[in-house]
Enzyme design. Structure first.
Site: not given
Length: 229
Positions: A162, A129, A24
């Protein structure tokens, strides 16, 4: 196997069966005007790890290792974004709202893109995702199995959300995971510190932690040994 100095003990590094997973590193989390900033966070804390991530990524690419990039985001109609996720808290802007870099955390918008220093190359795996973990509702498991991967070296943001979620998901699926301590960051430094402690607690209940320099050195040693064989 090449011993990689780590906490709580040496990581048995096997680079030919290990993937670099960069989680991310998106404009929405790292640059002003993105989703992270809309929550009132200081995004410079995340920007600080970009050079470390870029250096390790370059070394990994040079070694011919598998690279995985993940991006959190949702389809344009937000049908894969639960209301409980979108409506929680009191951010300045919510997921799907229009910000300076387009609609926040929406696939295809400028803010959803990975920062320029870490842009994926052709052939590298990119996982979009809808949740915090990279295994939830994605093809990541299949991609790793297809390539015979059983170890993961992880970088990215945020450490306690995450990154930790993905690491725990991977641990449950049998992967040995190492988190690069100077290649991960949080908007809250204390959250990062505690997450690193949780990962290595009880003999590495979730995995290992090591600095990027140790990973690079072990990678170079492994390649040298392979070349001499």
């Amino acid at each position: 196997m090449t011993p990689l100095p780590a906490q709580p003990f040496d990581f048995p590094f096997d680079p030919r069966h290990c993937a670099l997973v960069i989680i991310d590193m998106q404009r929405d989390f790292i640059e002003p005007g993105g989703f992270g900033a809309s929550l009132g966070n200081d995004v410079t804390r995340l920007q600080a790890i970009v050079p470390t991530c870029a250096t390790l990524l370059a070394a990994w690419r040079a070694a011919g290792g598998m690279v995985v990039h993940t991006r959190e985001g949702h389809v344009s109609d937000l049908s894969d974004c639960p209301p409980a996720k979108r409506m929680r808290g009191k951010p300045g802007l919510r997921i799907g709202d229009l910000g300076p870099m387009g609609r926040l955390l929406v696939i295809g918008e400028p803010g959803h893109a990975i920062v320029s220093a870490l842009v994926p190359l052709p052939g590298e795996v990119v996982i979009d995702k809808p949740g915090k973990g990279a295994f939830y509702n994605t093809p990541l498991q299949a991609e790793l199995q297809r390539r015979g991967i059983h170890q993961l070296v992880m970088l990215g943001v945020t450490t306690e959300v995450c990154v930790q979620t993905t690491m725990r998901e991977a641990n449950d699926r049998g992967y040995d995971c190492l988190l690069v301590e100077d290649g991960t960051a949080s908007y809250f430094p204390e959250f990062k510190r505690v997450t690193l402690a949780m990962v290595t607690a009880q003999g590495g209940i979730v995995g290992w932690v090591a600095p990027a320099a140790a990973v690079q050195a072990a990678l170079q040693t492994a390649l040298a040994l392979e070349g001499a064989a």
